[in-house]
Design an enzyme around this catalytic site. Structure first.
Site, short mmCIF file in Angstrom:
data_model
loop_
_atom_site.label_atom_id
_atom_site.label_comp_id
_atom_site.label_asym_id
_atom_site.label_seq_id
_atom_site.Cartn_x
_atom_site.Cartn_y
_atom_site.Cartn_z
N VAL A 11 0.81 -1.22 0.00
CA VAL A 11 0.00 0.00 0.00
C VAL A 11 0.84 1.27 0.00
CG1 VAL A 11 -1.99 -1.08 1.10
CG2 VAL A 11 -0.21 -0.09 2.53
N ARG A 13 5.22 2.83 -0.48
CA ARG A 13 6.66 2.59 -0.60
C ARG A 13 7.38 3.93 -0.49
NH1 ARG A 13 10.05 -1.42 -2.95
NH2 ARG A 13 8.18 -2.70 -3.26
N GLY A 14 8.42 3.98 0.33
CA GLY A 14 9.18 5.20 0.50
C GLY A 14 10.66 4.95 0.35
N VAL A 19 5.29 -0.59 2.98
CA VAL A 19 4.16 -0.85 3.87
C VAL A 19 3.16 -1.75 3.16
CG1 VAL A 19 2.31 0.17 5.24
CG2 VAL A 19 4.47 1.40 4.97
N ASP A 225 9.22 15.87 10.98
CA ASP A 225 8.83 15.67 9.58
C ASP A 225 7.31 15.66 9.45
OD1 ASP A 225 9.23 15.34 6.87
OD2 ASP A 225 9.44 13.16 6.97
#
Length: 399
Positions: A11, A13-14, A19, A225
């Site tokens: 669900v 992606r970084g 995730v 952040d």
């Protein structure tokens, strides 16, 4: 009791991890499962910061993402549950030494042999964690040859190991898995921009974010952040419940000391351009008041539905900014204020708002936003006073 988590689909992606949506096999409860590969000490340090911050918040605030459990992957399909309050020693050592620390050979072999006895496992339907076939050295055996004299191995001559399973498992195969509550509304950008403006809903979002940040700061946690991407939404019949998430850049101090909030100073420049405070932009030391500036940018964008597109992106983001020059080049507020501390921000913004447009914030809320976006960090309201000021401003403007 063994817990079995099933991965359903990716669900998100970084830069640091992936995730997945999953569920607990025994209860069917949906969860979000975040995989953080431990490939270098810099990443590991961020992961441990995130884990420590999430453990500190536990499940004590409705507007902060809840951590259910944390698993340490010690082999291709071998995981163990981390003991609450403790961090994996090998990962801590990697951070302190500045290089990845591999496990001793005997320990890795033992982990492999005991994988079926692990406290927790992941059943993967996405092929993210694959069981790797072992290389096995086959030898001929014959019962009649059991008494045949064998030539002793020449111990003086070193030979490379022939069996793969005798090699230490590289730490690059290890990962932390964070099992968290699942939010079905996506992030704040996705949720708010997928439907027409609703002032009552926007006011609720602002109030909830105030409450979350006040809670974090009371524990001595500076997020560093805050942005719409890092705010998740749970959709309920009574309206959205927002959850502050992603604590990879967070820092922890002592919190309350003798009833007073500490003002620990940080020096590393981090965060996302459009939400960073001017002191962070300028490379100065800063405090938790940098979070208040980030909140101010978010609040302004939410209340006026101000959006922008970053270069190369196609997805709109909520965020306030300053337009520079005839070409309308967008400049982050923090950068603009760092270049000109006397810059007068125009709230409400008269242009570049995403249609359909909500009514602009009233005078009291505009004043509060200007205070939150002040160049001087000490002029910004502290988090423990912000919720009351937001309530007062919204009430005043409603009349």
């Amino acid at each position: 009791m063994e817990e079995l988590y099933t991965l359903e689909r990716e669900v998100g992606r970084g830069s640091y991890g992936v995730v997945f949506e999953g569920h607990m096999a025994k209860t069917g409860q949906r969860v979000a499962i975040k995989r953080l590969p431990c490939s270098n000490p810099e990443c590991i340090e961020l992961y441990l910061q995130e884990l420590w911050a999430m453990r500190a918040t536990a499940k004590n605030h409705v507007n902060v993402i809840a951590l259910h459990s944390c698993l340490l992957q010690t082999g291709p399909r071998s995981l163990k549950t981390l003991i609450p309050g403790k961090l994996p020693p090998r990962l801590v050592e990697s951070v302190l030494k500045g290089s990845v620390v591999e496990a001793p050979q005997s320990q890795e072999k033992n982990n492999t042999e005991q994988r079926t006895n692990s406290v927790s496992r992941l059943q993967d339907r996405t092929n993210t964690v694959q069981a790797r076939p072992k290389h096995q050295t086959k030898t001929k055996s014959n019962a009649s040859d059991s008494t045949t004299p064998q030539r002793p191995q020449n111990k003086a001559k070193k030979r490379p190991a022939e069996k793969e399973e005798e090699q230490p498992e590289p730490l690059s195969c290890l990962a932390l898995w964070l099992v968290m509550e699942y939010c079905d509304g996506g992030d704040l950008n996705q949720y708010l921009l997928s439907s027409p403006p609703d002032s009552q809903r926007d006011h609720s979002v602002v109030r909830q974010l105030c409450s979350a940040v006040a809670f974090l700061h009371s524990l001595g946690i500076t997020h560093r952040d805050l942005k719409p991407d890092n705010v998740l939404v749970c959709v309920t019949p009574r309206g959205p419940i927002v959850k502050v998430a992603d604590f990879g850049l967070s820092k922890m101090s002592e919190g309350l000391v003798d009833g007073e909030l500490t003002s620990q100073h940080f020096s590393s420049t981090c965060g996302s351009d459009f939400y960073m405070a001017p002191e962070v932009w300028g490379g100065l030391t800063y405090t938790a008041q940098a979070d208040i500036f980030s909140l101010g940018v978010m609040f302004w964008a939410v209340l006026e539905r101000i959006t922008f597109l970053e270069e190369g992106a196609t997805q709109e983001q909520l965020g306030a900014y300053v337009c520079k020059g005839r070409s309308g080049w967008l400049m982050p507020l923090g950068e603009a204020l760092w270049e000109n501390a006397d810059l007068q921000l125009c709230i409400p913004m008269k242009f570049k708002r995403a249609p359909p447009l909500p009514p602009p914030p009233g005078p009291a809320m505009c004043t509060l936003l200007l205070d939150m976006l002040a160049f001087d960090p000490d002029a910004r309201p502290p988090a423990d006073q912000l919720e009351a000021r937001v309530h007062s401003a919204l009430t005043e403007d409603s009349h």
